[in-house]
Design an enzyme around this catalytic site. Structure first.
Site, PDB file in Angstrom:
ATOM      1  N   GLU A 114      75.101  -2.534  -5.590  1.00 14.73           N
ATOM      2  CA  GLU A 114      74.650  -2.570  -4.201  1.00 14.73           C
ATOM      3  C   GLU A 114      75.377  -3.556  -3.019  1.00 14.73           C
ATOM      4  O   GLU A 114      75.946  -4.693  -3.693  1.00 14.73           O
ATOM      5  CB  GLU A 114      73.121  -3.001  -4.096  1.00 14.73           C
ATOM      6  CG  GLU A 114      72.198  -2.018  -4.877  1.00 14.73           C
ATOM      7  CD  GLU A 114      70.996  -2.696  -5.035  1.00 14.73           C
ATOM      8  OE1 GLU A 114      69.886  -1.560  -4.942  1.00 14.73           O
ATOM      9  OE2 GLU A 114      70.669  -3.801  -5.473  1.00 14.73           O
ATOM     10  N   CYS A 123      67.060 -14.911 -11.137  1.00 15.35           N
ATOM     11  CA  CYS A 123      67.960 -13.795 -10.100  1.00 15.35           C
ATOM     12  C   CYS A 123      67.586 -12.602 -10.722  1.00 15.35           C
ATOM     13  O   CYS A 123      67.621 -12.504 -11.925  1.00 15.35           O
ATOM     14  CB  CYS A 123      69.186 -14.218 -10.329  1.00 15.35           C
ATOM     15  SG  CYS A 123      70.373 -13.068  -9.375  1.00 15.35           S
TER      16      CYS A 123
HETATM   17  N1  SAH Z   1      76.659 -15.429  -9.064  1.00 17.98           N
HETATM   18  C1  SAH Z   1      77.191 -16.072  -7.793  1.00 17.98           C
HETATM   19  C2  SAH Z   1      76.810 -15.244  -6.489  1.00 17.98           C
HETATM   20  C3  SAH Z   1      75.407 -14.713  -6.429  1.00 17.98           C
HETATM   21  S1  SAH Z   1      75.020 -15.414  -4.823  1.00 17.98           S
HETATM   22  C4  SAH Z   1      76.390 -17.227  -7.538  1.00 17.98           C
HETATM   23  O1  SAH Z   1      75.468 -17.701  -8.393  1.00 17.98           O
HETATM   24  O2  SAH Z   1      76.594 -18.120  -6.868  1.00 17.98           O
HETATM   25  C5  SAH Z   1      73.346 -15.283  -4.965  1.00 17.98           C
HETATM   26  C6  SAH Z   1      72.803 -16.521  -4.396  1.00 17.98           C
HETATM   27  O3  SAH Z   1      71.238 -16.247  -4.263  1.00 17.98           O
HETATM   28  C7  SAH Z   1      72.791 -17.717  -5.260  1.00 17.98           C
HETATM   29  O4  SAH Z   1      72.987 -18.829  -4.567  1.00 17.98           O
HETATM   30  C8  SAH Z   1      71.347 -17.723  -6.060  1.00 17.98           C
HETATM   31  O5  SAH Z   1      71.267 -19.042  -6.588  1.00 17.98           O
HETATM   32  C9  SAH Z   1      70.563 -17.096  -5.084  1.00 17.98           C
HETATM   33  N2  SAH Z   1      69.270 -16.503  -5.624  1.00 17.98           N
HETATM   34  C10 SAH Z   1      69.437 -15.835  -6.869  1.00 17.98           C
HETATM   35  N3  SAH Z   1      68.227 -15.320  -6.884  1.00 17.98           N
HETATM   36  C11 SAH Z   1      67.440 -15.585  -5.885  1.00 17.98           C
HETATM   37  C12 SAH Z   1      66.131 -15.389  -5.496  1.00 17.98           C
HETATM   38  N4  SAH Z   1      65.149 -14.823  -6.401  1.00 17.98           N
HETATM   39  N5  SAH Z   1      65.635 -15.998  -4.473  1.00 17.98           N
HETATM   40  C13 SAH Z   1      66.640 -16.655  -3.749  1.00 17.98           C
HETATM   41  N6  SAH Z   1      67.899 -17.020  -3.936  1.00 17.98           N
HETATM   42  C14 SAH Z   1      68.304 -16.312  -5.129  1.00 17.98           C
END
Ligand code: SAH
Length: 362
Positions: free
Chosen positions: A95, A122
């Site tokens: 996506e 996540c």
């Molecule tokens: N793998 C990379 C890119 C993903 S970015 C990374 O970890 O940075 C996605 C962002 O959303 C990251 O900062 C992660 O911490 C945040 N994230 C992941 N799951 C989330 C959720 N359920 N609610 C809010 N933020 C979330």
């Protein structure tokens, strides 16, 4: 002689020049081809009228202009955020999310199908890593989404914050970045491209080398808490991670963005805010706090708005530069940490569009 076809969108300008050179062609042909494809958006060699007919007929033998197929598309009725689903072969889907705001139009791209980082909060992590995308499949997300926009409208910013861990797929990601910012390519300024990582320390130098911006998902104010929610912290603990961040800021003279997800009762106390400030105060940075976005069976919940405000205010009081990330696309499962592309019944799934679907709101 039948040559093997190279995917056009996998190639940087330099790669294409090399490839053409190997076939005895002039170097400037690469710029001509980039211009047709990336500026004029022509994906058919036959229509590239400043190339000789002979060359046009030859090209499909060694270059493949196909793009990842866009299979569905859904738009948030709350804020206009759009989510696109792509078929990337082998029955796998990814996506991308297009996020409008007053002064920018941001595309959030995926770098992998699934993810191996196993962050507890996540949704993408619920799928183990299935496939690393090619550079062309990353560039292709941008090209395809751009193609849905009215003539003249630009995508101003790109964030590698979709599915996957970009630094777990660095070769493809940095090749894609080269095409995305190249003048002859998609011409997006390096300052408007952000790579977000969960903290793969050994690869972080490459973000500075590519001269793009770095975002780091911190999400825990101590090694204990961070290891609990982000297992990668056991391999690269805070000390190493923050040292790499300091080095990035020193080399680039740029601010880092620290992302910090607020999980109710886990990462959202005022103690956490104070520790977070202590961890980051000596690094040129801003802190982006992201209230947890729900998804099925996560086991976490989102703090109340009042709790989020208290956390933010504490950081402000201490003198941190802090921003609250606005939740976008929550009704279409397009907010941070909600991308999964396989979960039955959430919009974006192949042929299963439920525009009225709403994530549970607290
Ligand atoms: N793998 C990379 C890119 C993903 S970015 C990374 O970890 O940075 C996605 C962002 O959303 C990251 O900062 C992660 O911490 C945040 N994230 C992941 N799951 C989330 C959720 N359920 N609610 C809010 N933020 C979330």
């Amino acid at each position: 002689m039948m040559l093997s076809q190279t995917p056009f969108f996998d190639l940087t300008l330099e790669d294409l020049e090399q490839l053409l050179k190997g076939l005895g062609k002039e170097k400037f042909r690469a710029q001509q081809l980039f211009k047709w494809v990336y500026e004029r958006r022509i994906y058919d060699f036959d229509q590239m009228t400043n190339l000789s007919k002979e060359f046009r007929e030859e090209l499909p033998q060694f270059l493949d202009l196909s793009l990842p197929k866009m299979v569905s598309h859904v738009k948030s009725s709350i804020d206009g955020t759009q989510k696109f689903l792509f078929d990337v072969g082998d029955n796998e889907t990814i996506e991308s999310v297009l996020i409008p705001s007053d002064d920018r139009l941001t595309l959030c791209v995926s770098s992998e199908v699934g993810c191996n980082m196993a962050c507890k909060f996540c949704f993408t992590a619920k799928q183990k890593l299935k496939k690393r995308l090619s550079a062309g499949q990353i560039v292709g997300q941008f090209v395809q989404v751009l193609g849905t926009l009215p003539e003249g409208q630009r995508i101003s910013n790109i964030v590698f914050m979709g599915m996957g861990e970009p630094l777990d797929n660095p070769d493809a990601v940095f090749k894609a970045i080269d095409v995305l910012h190249n003048d002859w390519g998609l011409n997006v300024s390096r300052r408007k491209i952000t790579v977000s990582t969960s903290g793969l320390v050994p690869e972080m130098w490459r973000v500075a080398a590519a001269k793009v911006r770095l975002a780091v998902s911190l999400n825990g104010s101590s090694d204990d808490i961070r290891s609990q929610v982000m297992p990668i912290n056991r391999k690269y603990p805070l000390k190493d991670l923050l040292e790499a961040c300091r080095e990035h800021a020193r080399v680039t003279r740029d601010k880092i963005t620290f992302e910090y997800v607020l999980l109710k009762g886990v990462t959202d106390s005022l103690e956490d805010a104070r520790r977070l400030y202590q961890l980051t105060k000596s690094i040129p940075c801003k802190i982006n706090i992201i209230p947890f976005n729900e998804h099925p069976q996560s086991g976490y919940s989102r703090p109340t708005e009042a709790a989020v405000k208290l956390f933010q205010d504490e950081l402000i009081r201490l003198g941190a530069h802090v921003l609250l990330r606005k939740t976008m696309g929550r009704d279409i499962y397009a907010a941070c940490g909600q991308l999964n592309a396989t979960y039955k019944g959430h919009p974006g799934r192949l042929n299963v569009l439920e525009p009225n679907f709403h994530a549970p709101l607290n």
